[in-house]
Design an enzyme around this catalytic site. Structure first.
Site, mmCIF file in Angstrom:
data_model
loop_
_atom_site.group_PDB
_atom_site.id
_atom_site.type_symbol
_atom_site.label_atom_id
_atom_site.label_comp_id
_atom_site.label_asym_id
_atom_site.label_seq_id
_atom_site.Cartn_x
_atom_site.Cartn_y
_atom_site.Cartn_z
ATOM 1 N N ARG A 1 0.853 -1.180 0.000
ATOM 2 C CA ARG A 1 0.000 0.000 0.000
ATOM 3 C C ARG A 1 0.890 1.231 0.000
ATOM 4 N NH1 ARG A 1 -3.300 -1.949 5.230
ATOM 5 N NH2 ARG A 1 -1.222 -2.801 5.623
ATOM 6 N N GLU B 1 16.611 -10.428 39.861
ATOM 7 C CA GLU B 1 15.963 -11.661 40.292
ATOM 8 C C GLU B 1 14.701 -11.976 39.486
ATOM 9 O OE1 GLU B 1 17.112 -13.906 42.222
ATOM 10 O OE2 GLU B 1 18.859 -12.781 42.908
ATOM 11 N N SER C 1 -1.108 -7.478 7.834
ATOM 12 C CA SER C 1 -1.657 -7.709 9.166
ATOM 13 C C SER C 1 -3.085 -8.230 9.019
ATOM 14 C CB SER C 1 -1.671 -6.409 9.967
ATOM 15 O OG SER C 1 -2.592 -5.484 9.392
ATOM 16 N N GLN D 1 -5.460 -7.372 5.967
ATOM 17 C CA GLN D 1 -6.036 -8.363 5.054
ATOM 18 C C GLN D 1 -7.528 -8.115 4.851
ATOM 19 O OE1 GLN D 1 -5.054 -12.451 5.838
ATOM 20 N NE2 GLN D 1 -2.934 -11.985 6.361
ATOM 21 N N GLY E 1 2.379 4.669 1.147
ATOM 22 C CA GLY E 1 2.593 5.167 2.499
ATOM 23 C C GLY E 1 4.039 4.958 2.882
ATOM 24 N N HIS F 1 -0.687 -17.041 8.651
ATOM 25 C CA HIS F 1 -1.499 -17.070 9.864
ATOM 26 C C HIS F 1 -2.911 -17.475 9.454
ATOM 27 C CE1 HIS F 1 -2.887 -16.180 13.823
ATOM 28 N NE2 HIS F 1 -3.241 -14.920 13.635
ATOM 29 N N GLU G 1 18.379 -12.561 35.287
ATOM 30 C CA GLU G 1 18.821 -13.947 35.442
ATOM 31 C C GLU G 1 17.994 -14.893 34.583
ATOM 32 O OE1 GLU G 1 19.889 -17.198 38.966
ATOM 33 O OE2 GLU G 1 19.052 -15.238 39.490
#
Length: 299
Positions: free
Chosen positions: A4, A186, A41, A45, A6, A66, A190
């Site tokens: 598109r 913590e 996206s 779509q 942009g 997807h 870690e």
């Protein structure tokens, strides 16, 4: 490539893509293509389907990464023609990771699915596409199962749950008098730099076998308590995904004109929180030490 107009269109030109040569508007790209990779996206779509569908021809392959648009077609109105192949290859990583893993040849896992096999060769095409983007393992699923598991994972262990767990433990430690740096280390440092990589490399049991007996006993005893509390929340989330309630909400919210602005406001709240401010400070200190060699740091 079809885009598109942009920012993405302008960036593509800056990267060397040439309009009307290898850069086209979406309807033109679909018209010229035989394997149409619909990588917009989910909201995109829906918005562009009226431009895509008329330019798909018999024998084409429509490719998704997807299962959202097809599975929830009663909401998206994305209903492919009957005379084409409809396939899906869903990498189990972000787009940036897919690209970086492709470039360094380490690869990623992906799922694949066949929604329509008009040609009789849809599975071969899907697997070819999977390995062409650098997949080192591909497992078969369906459009429906992919979208149900994907939406659940994003909302739970992969993103939503982990954000909630990090935030809750950090806030609790701070409330109980622990310094910001101690609470951060913590909770996040870690986990990401020491423990999670060990789980990835050798499994959870390896982590238990290579930590202190105090950590072993505590983690083994408390894990079922967390599982019992979290399971009903995951169940509720899955029910809302499966019923389409999550899809309705996503479509409604992501289709609003001010969505990007509201998203930035939400992300800014996270970004400016004390937890992630500490994270930036720790990364900055580490980066400086990398440049100047390690001399030790007292924080």
């Amino acid at each position: 490539m079809g885009l598109r107009e942009g920012s993405s269109w302008n960036n593509a030109i800056l990267d060397g893509w040439l309009p009307e040569y290898n850069l086209f508007h979406i309807d033109e790209a679909v018209h010229y293509g035989t394997i149409i990779c619909n990588l917009l996206s989910d909201a995109g779509q829906i918005d562009q389907w009226s431009h895509i569908k008329p330019n798909i021809y018999e024998g084409n392959t429509l490719y998704f990464s997807h299962g959202f648009g097809v599975t929830f077609n009663h909401l998206t109105h994305i209903v492919p023609p009957d005379n084409i192949d409809v396939i899906m290859v869903s990498p189990k990583a972000s787009g940036n990771t897919v690209r970086s893993k492709y470039l360094d040849s380490t690869g990623i896992s992906c799922s694949y699915a066949i929604e329509q096999d008009y040609s009789g060769n849809a599975e071969e095409t899907a697997l070819s596409m999977a390995f062409s983007i650098g997949a080192n393992m591909a497992f078969k699923t369906t459009f429906e199962k992919e979208v149900f598991s994907d939406l659940l994972g994003e909302r739970c262990v992969l993103m939503g749950l982990i954000q909630g767990a990090f935030s809750a433990q950090y806030k609790f430690l701070r409330k109980n008098g622990h310094s910001a740096l101690e609470a951060y280390n913590e909770t996040v440092e870690e986990a990401l730099n020491s423990l999670y990589p060990l789980i990835n490399e050798n499994g959870m049991d390896h982590l238990y076998r290579n930590c202190s007996t105090t950590a072993q006993r505590g983690a083994l005893d408390w894990a079922p308590k967390f599982e019992n509390r979290i399971y009903p929340i995951i169940e509720k989330c899955y029910d809302q995904v499966k019923s389409g309630e999550e899809a309705k909400r996503v479509i409604r919210e992501c289709s609003k004109e001010d969505y990007r602005n509201r998203l930035e406001e939400e992300l800014e709240i996270i970004d400016k929180s004390e937890l992630w401010n500490v994270a930036r400070q720790v990364r900055s200190i580490k980066d400086k030490k990398k440049k100047n060699k390690w001399e030790g740091a007292l924080l």
